[in-house]
Design a protein around this motif. Structure first.
Motif, PDB file in Angstrom:
ATOM      1  N   GLU A   7      -7.716   2.899  -3.968  1.00 44.01           N
ATOM      2  CA  GLU A   7      -8.679   3.976  -3.723  1.00 44.01           C
ATOM      3  C   GLU A   7      -9.354   3.786  -2.371  1.00 44.01           C
ATOM      4  OE1 GLU A   7     -10.876   7.467  -4.122  1.00 44.01           O
ATOM      5  OE2 GLU A   7      -9.080   6.787  -5.170  1.00 44.01           O
ATOM      6  N   LEU A   8      -9.657   2.558  -2.010  1.00 44.25           N
ATOM      7  CA  LEU A   8     -10.243   2.287  -0.700  1.00 44.25           C
ATOM      8  C   LEU A   8      -9.259   2.670   0.406  1.00 44.25           C
ATOM      9  CD1 LEU A   8     -12.627   1.221   0.928  1.00 44.25           C
ATOM     10  CD2 LEU A   8     -11.730  -1.103   0.588  1.00 44.25           C
ATOM     11  N   ALA A   9      -7.988   2.411   0.193  1.00 39.12           N
ATOM     12  CA  ALA A   9      -6.968   2.818   1.163  1.00 39.12           C
ATOM     13  C   ALA A   9      -6.946   4.339   1.304  1.00 39.12           C
ATOM     14  CB  ALA A   9      -5.593   2.299   0.745  1.00 39.12           C
ATOM     15  N   ALA A  10      -7.047   5.041   0.186  1.00 41.15           N
ATOM     16  CA  ALA A  10      -7.064   6.508   0.231  1.00 41.15           C
ATOM     17  C   ALA A  10      -8.298   7.006   0.983  1.00 41.15           C
ATOM     18  CB  ALA A  10      -7.041   7.077  -1.189  1.00 41.15           C
ATOM     19  N   ARG A  11      -9.445   6.421   0.706  1.00 44.29           N
ATOM     20  CA  ARG A  11     -10.690   6.885   1.330  1.00 44.29           C
ATOM     21  C   ARG A  11     -10.786   6.530   2.807  1.00 44.29           C
ATOM     22  NH1 ARG A  11     -15.575   6.553  -3.078  1.00 44.29           N
ATOM     23  NH2 ARG A  11     -14.339   7.304  -4.834  1.00 44.29           N
ATOM     24  N   THR A  12      -9.997   5.591   3.259  1.00 44.18           N
ATOM     25  CA  THR A  12      -9.989   5.227   4.673  1.00 44.18           C
ATOM     26  C   THR A  12      -8.718   5.706   5.375  1.00 44.18           C
ATOM     27  OG1 THR A  12      -9.092   3.039   4.154  1.00 44.18           O
ATOM     28  CG2 THR A  12     -11.492   3.213   4.363  1.00 44.18           C
ATOM     29  N   SER A  13      -7.899   6.457   4.668  1.00 41.79           N
ATOM     30  CA  SER A  13      -6.639   6.987   5.205  1.00 41.79           C
ATOM     31  C   SER A  13      -5.780   5.881   5.813  1.00 41.79           C
ATOM     32  CB  SER A  13      -6.913   8.081   6.255  1.00 41.79           C
ATOM     33  OG  SER A  13      -7.658   9.131   5.684  1.00 41.79           O
ATOM     34  N   ALA A  14      -5.673   4.775   5.091  1.00 39.73           N
ATOM     35  CA  ALA A  14      -4.951   3.610   5.592  1.00 39.73           C
ATOM     36  C   ALA A  14      -3.850   3.193   4.631  1.00 39.73           C
ATOM     37  CB  ALA A  14      -5.916   2.444   5.777  1.00 39.73           C
ATOM     38  N   SER A  15      -2.877   2.483   5.162  1.00 45.34           N
ATOM     39  CA  SER A  15      -1.871   1.880   4.302  1.00 45.34           C
ATOM     40  C   SER A  15      -2.516   0.672   3.605  1.00 45.34           C
ATOM     41  CB  SER A  15      -0.668   1.414   5.120  1.00 45.34           C
ATOM     42  OG  SER A  15      -1.047   0.339   5.975  1.00 45.34           O
ATOM     43  N   LEU A  16      -1.957   0.303   2.467  1.00 47.79           N
ATOM     44  CA  LEU A  16      -2.469  -0.874   1.762  1.00 47.79           C
ATOM     45  C   LEU A  16      -2.325  -2.133   2.607  1.00 47.79           C
ATOM     46  CD1 LEU A  16      -1.437  -0.344  -1.959  1.00 47.79           C
ATOM     47  CD2 LEU A  16      -3.742  -0.708  -1.087  1.00 47.79           C
ATOM     48  N   SER A  17      -1.249  -2.236   3.391  1.00 47.53           N
ATOM     49  CA  SER A  17      -1.069  -3.443   4.193  1.00 47.53           C
ATOM     50  C   SER A  17      -2.119  -3.524   5.298  1.00 47.53           C
ATOM     51  CB  SER A  17       0.343  -3.528   4.767  1.00 47.53           C
ATOM     52  OG  SER A  17       0.592  -2.461   5.636  1.00 47.53           O
ATOM     53  N   ARG A  18      -2.403  -2.408   5.971  1.00 43.47           N
ATOM     54  CA  ARG A  18      -3.459  -2.427   7.004  1.00 43.47           C
ATOM     55  C   ARG A  18      -4.805  -2.744   6.376  1.00 43.47           C
ATOM     56  NH1 ARG A  18      -6.203   2.358  10.609  1.00 43.47           N
ATOM     57  NH2 ARG A  18      -7.323   0.940  12.000  1.00 43.47           N
TER      58      ARG A  18
END
Length: 163
Positions: free
Chosen positions: A64-75
């Motif tokens: 969810e944090l990845a979604a809210r920051t528009s980031a890949s899980l690895s980044r």
């Protein structure tokens, strides 16, 4: 194999495109500069901390944090590890599901965000909103949501009601 015929931009579309491209190129650096100077944080670091600070119990599953920051899980994982090293974030197994890793902003991280928020908001206001009238702000939100929808129809920002 058929040849794709380009759909060239009209003069009006080209002007809009170049304005958007210039904005997306210039704005991140302009927003990041004050954060780097004040706290050695990138704009992405700040966004991670801000999203956690706004979450209930200051915790979000990494997905969810990845979604809210528009980031890949690895980044995101790399950045959370860096923030964890600075004592700003903790990572642990999610309380409700042991298969899920969650990130939590620490008291030190929350205090840093509280201290930086006025600077960041003033920078955003000065660079963006002071240049716009109320109608422009509504148009920016409407247009931004349309562009995001074209790239990611499930993006988290589209789950929030439009103003």
């Amino acid at each position: 194999m058929s040849e794709l015929r380009p759909r060239w931009l009209s003069e009006e579309e080209r002007a809009a495109w170049l304005a958007l491209l210039s904005t997306t190129t210039l704005l991140p650096g302009a927003l990041e500069g004050p954060l780097q100077q004040a706290a050695k944080l990138s704009l992405f670091d700040y966004n991670v901390l801000a999203m956690l600070s706004e979450a209930s119990s200051r915790t979000l599953p990494m997905s969810e944090l990845a979604a809210r920051t528009s980031a890949s899980l690895s980044r995101l994982s790399h950045v959370v590890k860096k923030l964890q090293g600075r004592g700003l974030v903790e990572r642990a197994t999610h309380a409700d599901d042991a298969r899920v890793t969650a990130a939590t902003i620490t008291a030190v991280g929350a205090e840093l965000i509280r201290d930086l928020a006025p600077l960041h908001v003033e920078t955003v206001r000065g660079l963006v909103f002071d240049q716009l009238d109320r109608r422009d702000v509504a148009d920016l939100a409407r247009i931004g949501r349309k562009i995001v929808r074209g790239m990611d129809a499930g993006h988290w920002i589209l789950r929030t009601p439009a103003p």
